[in-house]
Design an enzyme around this catalytic site. Structure first.
Site, mmCIF file in Angstrom:
data_model
loop_
_atom_site.group_PDB
_atom_site.id
_atom_site.type_symbol
_atom_site.label_atom_id
_atom_site.label_comp_id
_atom_site.label_asym_id
_atom_site.label_seq_id
_atom_site.Cartn_x
_atom_site.Cartn_y
_atom_site.Cartn_z
ATOM 1 N N GLU A 246 -15.502 27.202 28.489
ATOM 2 C CA GLU A 246 -15.818 26.370 29.655
ATOM 3 C C GLU A 246 -14.938 25.134 29.548
ATOM 4 O O GLU A 246 -15.182 24.264 28.718
ATOM 5 C CB GLU A 246 -17.295 25.955 29.657
ATOM 6 C CG GLU A 246 -18.281 27.112 29.689
ATOM 7 C CD GLU A 246 -18.375 27.790 31.043
ATOM 8 O OE1 GLU A 246 -17.629 27.414 31.973
ATOM 9 O OE2 GLU A 246 -19.185 28.720 31.163
ATOM 10 N N GLU A 379 -6.767 16.652 35.540
ATOM 11 C CA GLU A 379 -8.141 16.192 35.374
ATOM 12 C C GLU A 379 -8.128 14.796 34.747
ATOM 13 O O GLU A 379 -7.652 14.623 33.629
ATOM 14 C CB GLU A 379 -8.899 17.157 34.468
ATOM 15 C CG GLU A 379 -10.355 16.795 34.328
ATOM 16 C CD GLU A 379 -11.104 17.719 33.373
ATOM 17 O OE1 GLU A 379 -10.631 17.930 32.254
ATOM 18 O OE2 GLU A 379 -12.173 18.221 33.761
HETATM 19 P P1 NAD Z 1 -12.593 18.224 23.227
HETATM 20 O O1 NAD Z 1 -11.971 19.536 23.460
HETATM 21 O O2 NAD Z 1 -11.795 17.173 22.608
HETATM 22 O O3 NAD Z 1 -13.882 18.384 22.302
HETATM 23 C C1 NAD Z 1 -14.893 19.312 22.573
HETATM 24 C C2 NAD Z 1 -15.501 19.762 21.280
HETATM 25 O O4 NAD Z 1 -14.509 20.452 20.516
HETATM 26 C C3 NAD Z 1 -16.010 18.640 20.377
HETATM 27 O O5 NAD Z 1 -17.200 19.067 19.731
HETATM 28 C C4 NAD Z 1 -14.896 18.498 19.361
HETATM 29 O O6 NAD Z 1 -15.344 17.986 18.131
HETATM 30 C C5 NAD Z 1 -14.454 19.931 19.218
HETATM 31 N N1 NAD Z 1 -13.078 20.101 18.700
HETATM 32 C C6 NAD Z 1 -12.037 19.228 18.768
HETATM 33 N N2 NAD Z 1 -10.944 19.751 18.144
HETATM 34 C C7 NAD Z 1 -11.310 20.982 17.704
HETATM 35 C C8 NAD Z 1 -10.626 22.023 17.014
HETATM 36 N N3 NAD Z 1 -9.346 21.896 16.649
HETATM 37 N N4 NAD Z 1 -11.292 23.165 16.761
HETATM 38 C C9 NAD Z 1 -12.578 23.326 17.145
HETATM 39 N N5 NAD Z 1 -13.290 22.371 17.775
HETATM 40 C C10 NAD Z 1 -12.667 21.209 18.053
HETATM 41 O O7 NAD Z 1 -13.172 17.839 24.638
HETATM 42 P P2 NAD Z 1 -13.910 16.509 25.049
HETATM 43 O O8 NAD Z 1 -12.892 15.447 25.137
HETATM 44 O O9 NAD Z 1 -15.090 16.292 24.177
HETATM 45 O O10 NAD Z 1 -14.478 16.902 26.503
HETATM 46 C C11 NAD Z 1 -13.741 16.721 27.648
HETATM 47 C C12 NAD Z 1 -13.273 18.035 28.205
HETATM 48 O O11 NAD Z 1 -14.322 18.987 28.266
HETATM 49 C C13 NAD Z 1 -12.806 17.904 29.635
HETATM 50 O O12 NAD Z 1 -11.593 18.585 29.803
HETATM 51 C C14 NAD Z 1 -13.902 18.575 30.448
HETATM 52 O O13 NAD Z 1 -13.520 19.060 31.683
HETATM 53 C C15 NAD Z 1 -14.353 19.629 29.521
HETATM 54 N N6 NAD Z 1 -15.728 20.056 29.850
HETATM 55 C C16 NAD Z 1 -15.911 21.272 30.442
HETATM 56 C C17 NAD Z 1 -17.179 21.685 30.793
HETATM 57 C C18 NAD Z 1 -17.415 23.022 31.449
HETATM 58 O O14 NAD Z 1 -18.534 23.461 31.488
HETATM 59 N N7 NAD Z 1 -16.400 23.682 31.974
HETATM 60 C C19 NAD Z 1 -18.262 20.859 30.536
HETATM 61 C C20 NAD Z 1 -18.036 19.633 29.936
HETATM 62 C C21 NAD Z 1 -16.749 19.241 29.586
#
Ligand code: NAD
Length: 477
Positions: A246, A379
């Site tokens: 997602e 975004e």
């Molecule tokens: P992010 O990808 O930085 O982090 C999300 C999660 O992934 C966190 O728990 C983080 O610790 C973990 N993570 C980071 N690096 C990782 C790695 N190398 N391996 C595994 N896990 C890792 O995202 P964010 O900044 O927390 O959230 C923002 C993004 O999330 C936006 O792009 C937003 O659109 C998206 N989002 C999507 C939905 C959906 O349902 N489609 C919902 C909420 C947020």
């Protein structure tokens, strides 16, 4: 200091130490969480496997469902404390946090009541044979969630997995782990066996990566950025493990000249302001038919200029953004758009009482945004709305589908035929018609097309994602 939950026990990180927990409305640290990494992920996956093969699998679906319903009731009984915790951890207004906790409880209620309603099928086959298709859990499921709606995301991904009989390892975002730890405690209190729900706190590149590439998991659900989603899918591919992604969005509000203006304007403003625009389904593009573009956008600007930003306790329209990186990112988009000559049509107000150290951003409405501008395609993940005109139905569809994303869309028109035609032509996982539901609807299957990801969460379809089928062929003569 908050410890992690592994196998029903509260643990420190073996080597990682702690991560500070910052209040986004002040920039001040108010707690710490354990910085788990590979050793803790290993232990959590082992615990989940043992729980899955042990007490959890021995329960009937009805018993499992009852435990999830009890958890929903427990969350509801602790709503106030969870709401205060979530608001402080994320910076969101108290009423938004309260809604998030209600939705969290609703996820466990919805999937708790669904647990024993997952039926198999019989399939006509050769004479003398009886074929039955049964649905089974996957085993150990991994869940990596972001910081924007920590409580809701937990419910959305973990509740269906538990309802199907999987045992879970959850890695909340490093900025917002508190509600997940709280729910882990409540899960133990209602009698969910130790090891069924493990919460490993830690950094993404440490605990998150260790979980995604762990050979002991059978499934991974990831919600977050496109960059990390790609890494997670690569890790899952190495172990041939199914994954649901997602990811981001750039959702269009498509407004035709026969729109019900009074109804549409407040909904359109809320769809970008909600959660300070840090919603994957934020309605961040306002596409308006050229015949009413000026008048309609003026109405949106009027409403937009009344938007107020403040700390959670002020309970205004939106709170701060999550962290300094997010503040910098959103402000960079705003500054670059201004510098490139895109017109600012309205700005909200940051309340004078806001703490100088907080991560507050002025909500901004831009007009006449060129179709290839960053604001029209990328975004922002902040309270920034990009308005642009279109000519006719075909142009609206072309413009709506003109980004890499396909998460949500809304169509606004009183013409029933056009409403359905356009809704069917838009490439998105959900299309709202004369309404908008950013994040809403536990019952409604949700997920992306294109770069917004794949797989479905929410609704009964989520149960299919976290399960598999087995075909039983019985020769009875
Ligand atoms: P992010 O990808 O930085 O982090 C999300 C999660 O992934 C966190 O728990 C983080 O610790 C973990 N993570 C980071 N690096 C990782 C790695 N190398 N391996 C595994 N896990 C890792 O995202 P964010 O900044 O927390 O959230 C923002 C993004 O999330 C936006 O792009 C937003 O659109 C998206 N989002 C999507 C939905 C959906 O349902 N489609 C919902 C909420 C947020």
């Amino acid at each position: 200091m908050k410890k992690m939950l592994i196998n029903g026990e509260w643990c420190d990180a073996q080597v990682g130490g702690t991560i500070p927990v910052i209040d986004p409305s002040t920039g001040q640290r108010f707690d710490d969480v354990a910085r788990g990494a590979k050793p803790e992920v290993d232990a959590a996956v082992r615990a989940a496997r043992a729980a899955y093969e042990g007490p959890w699998q021995k329960m009937t679906a009805t018993e499992r469902g009852r435990l999830l319903i009890k958890l929903a009731e427990k969350i509801a009984a602790n709503e106030e404390e969870l709401c205060q915790l979530e608001a402080r951890d994320t910076g969101k207004p108290l009423s938004t946090a309260r809604n998030d906790i209600k939705v969290l409880a609703r996820y466990f209620e919805f999937y708790g009541t669904a647990a024993d309603k997952v039926h198999g099928e019989t399939i006509p086959f050769l004479n003398g044979h009886q074929v039955t298709l049964i649905r089974e859990p996957l085993g150990v499921t991994a869940h990596v969630i972001p910081w924007n709606y920590p409580a809701q995301m937990l419910g959305r991904t973990v509740a269906p997995a538990l309802a199907m009989g999987n045992a879970c390892v959850l890695k909340p975002a490093e900025d917002t782990s508190l509600s997940a730890l709280y729910v882990g405690q409540l899960a133990l209190e209602v009698g969910i066996p130790p090891g069924v729900l493990n919460v490993v706190t830690g950094l993404g590149e440490e605990a998150g990566a260790a979980l995604a590439e762990h050979p002991g998991i059978d499934f991974i659900s990831f919600t977050g950025s496109n960059e990390v989603g790609t890494l997670v899918q690569q890790a899952a591919a190495k172990n041939a493990v199914k994954c649901v992604l997602e990811l981001g969005g750039k959702s269009p509000q498509i407004v035709f000249d026969d729109v019900d203006v009074e109804r549409a304007v407040p909904i359109i403003v809320k769809a970008i302001i909600q959660n300070a625009g840090q919603t994957c389904t934020a309605g961040s593009r306002l596409l308006v038919q050229s015949t009413i573009y000026d008048s309609f956008v003026a109405r949106v600007a009027e409403a937009f200029s009344k938007v107020r930003v403040g700390a959670p306790v002020m309970d205004l329209d939106c709170g701060p953004v999550m962290n300094p990186a997010q503040l910098q990112r959103v402000n960079r988009y705003i500054q670059e758009a201004k510098a490139s000559g895109v017109a600012v049509l309205a700005e909200g107000t940051i309340d004078a009482e806001c703490n100088d150290g907080g991560y507050f951003v002025k909500p901004t409405l831009f007009g006449g945004v060129p179709r290839d501008h960053a604001l029209a395609c990328e975004e922002v993940f902040g309270p920034v709305l990009a308005a642009m005109p279109f000519e006719d139905e075909a142009d609206a569809i072309r413009l709506a589908n003109g980004t890499d994303y396909g998460l949500l869309a809304a169509v606004w028109t009183e013409n029933a035929g056009r409403l359905t035609r356009v809704a069917k032509s838009v490439n998105a996982g959900q299309v709202f018609m004369n309404c908008y539901g950013a994040g809403g609807g536990v019952e409604l299957p949700f997920g992306g097309t294109k770069r917004s990801g794949h797989g479905r969460e929410k609704g009964l379809l989520a149960l299919e994602e976290v399960s598999t089928t087995k075909t039983l062929v019985h020769y009875h003569g």
